[in-house]
Design a protein around this motif. Structure first.
Motif, short mmCIF file in Angstrom:
data_model
loop_
_atom_site.label_atom_id
_atom_site.label_comp_id
_atom_site.label_asym_id
_atom_site.label_seq_id
_atom_site.Cartn_x
_atom_site.Cartn_y
_atom_site.Cartn_z
N PHE A 1 -12.42 -13.41 17.71
CA PHE A 1 -12.12 -13.93 19.04
C PHE A 1 -10.75 -14.59 19.01
O PHE A 1 -10.08 -14.59 17.98
CB PHE A 1 -13.21 -14.88 19.54
CG PHE A 1 -13.47 -16.06 18.64
CD1 PHE A 1 -12.90 -17.29 18.91
CD2 PHE A 1 -14.30 -15.95 17.53
CE1 PHE A 1 -13.14 -18.39 18.09
CE2 PHE A 1 -14.56 -17.03 16.71
CZ PHE A 1 -13.97 -18.25 16.99
N ASN A 2 -10.31 -15.13 20.13
CA ASN A 2 -9.01 -15.79 20.20
C ASN A 2 -9.17 -17.16 20.87
O ASN A 2 -10.28 -17.55 21.25
CB ASN A 2 -7.99 -14.91 20.94
CG ASN A 2 -8.46 -14.52 22.32
OD1 ASN A 2 -9.09 -15.30 23.03
ND2 ASN A 2 -8.17 -13.30 22.72
N GLU B 1 -7.28 -10.26 19.21
CA GLU B 1 -8.28 -11.20 18.66
C GLU B 1 -7.86 -11.49 17.22
O GLU B 1 -7.35 -10.61 16.53
CB GLU B 1 -9.67 -10.56 18.67
CG GLU B 1 -10.07 -9.91 19.98
CD GLU B 1 -10.59 -10.86 21.03
OE1 GLU B 1 -10.33 -12.07 20.93
OE2 GLU B 1 -11.26 -10.38 21.96
#
Length: 194
Positions: A158-159, A148
């Motif tokens: 997050f990604n 992430e």
């Protein structure tokens, strides 16, 4: 004596059965995905997977674990690892999460095969969902965790795969909630006057 043709009730048929005599009340079309829908789904899923894998590789090769670079405002690139699902939930259940993700991807492919032409945005929505899910699945199988890196301070890191999954769900919801456009029926062409 037979009735004149004008007084006989007309037998209007929408279609006919295989014996060509029994009237059929309506026509049905197959909702199975066709070649062009599969091509769209595949192109979007591969683009999402490639984009996510590339960005994770760049972050992992340029930032040490827990390293951070401020970009602008609340946005930072922060290299973290997540062995669970979104927001770090179920971090100790990586095998279960891996199996459930694989089952979800399989179900989406099965659903698309049977219903791919139901709505024109299905290849886009499911392409994003499958591409994002598959990319995170690859990381879980290969590394045992997901990288992430997008950190907004007020939200867990997050990604791109997570973003694609959320975007795919939103596209799907909007498509399902918006009323379907009714197809315009072609107007009859008036008979040519001699």
């Amino acid at each position: 004596m037979s009735e004149p043709a004008a007084r006989r009730p007309m037998d209007v048929r929408v279609g006919s059965s295989t014996d060509a005599l029994t009237p059929v009340a309506g026509a049905r079309r197959s909702l199975r995905a066709r070649t062009q829908q599969w091509a769209g789904l595949l192109a979007i899923a591969l683009a999402a997977l490639a984009g996510d894998q590339l960005t994770k590789h760049i972050v992992a090769s340029h930032l040490v674990l827990d390293g951070e670079r401020h970009v602008i405002g609340p946005l930072s690139i922060h290299h973290v690892q997540n062995s669970g699902i979104a927001f770090g939930l179920f971090a100790s259940a990586t095998p279960v999460v891996t199996v459930l993700t694989a089952v979800a991807v399989g179900w989406m492919l099965f659903f698309f095969a049977r219903s791919g032409s139901r709505h024109p945005v299905l290849p886009i929505a499911l392409g994003l969902l499958i591409g994002g899910s598959a990319s995170n699945l690859i990381d879980r199988i290969r590394l045992g965790h997901v990288t992430e890196f997008i950190d907004l301070l007020f939200w867990p890191a997050f990604n791109l795969a997570d973003s694609f999954i959320v975007l795919g769900v939103l596209v799907l919801l909007v498509a399902l909630l918006l009323p379907q456009r009714t197809q315009m029926r072609p107007r009859p062409v008036p008979d040519a006057q001699p």
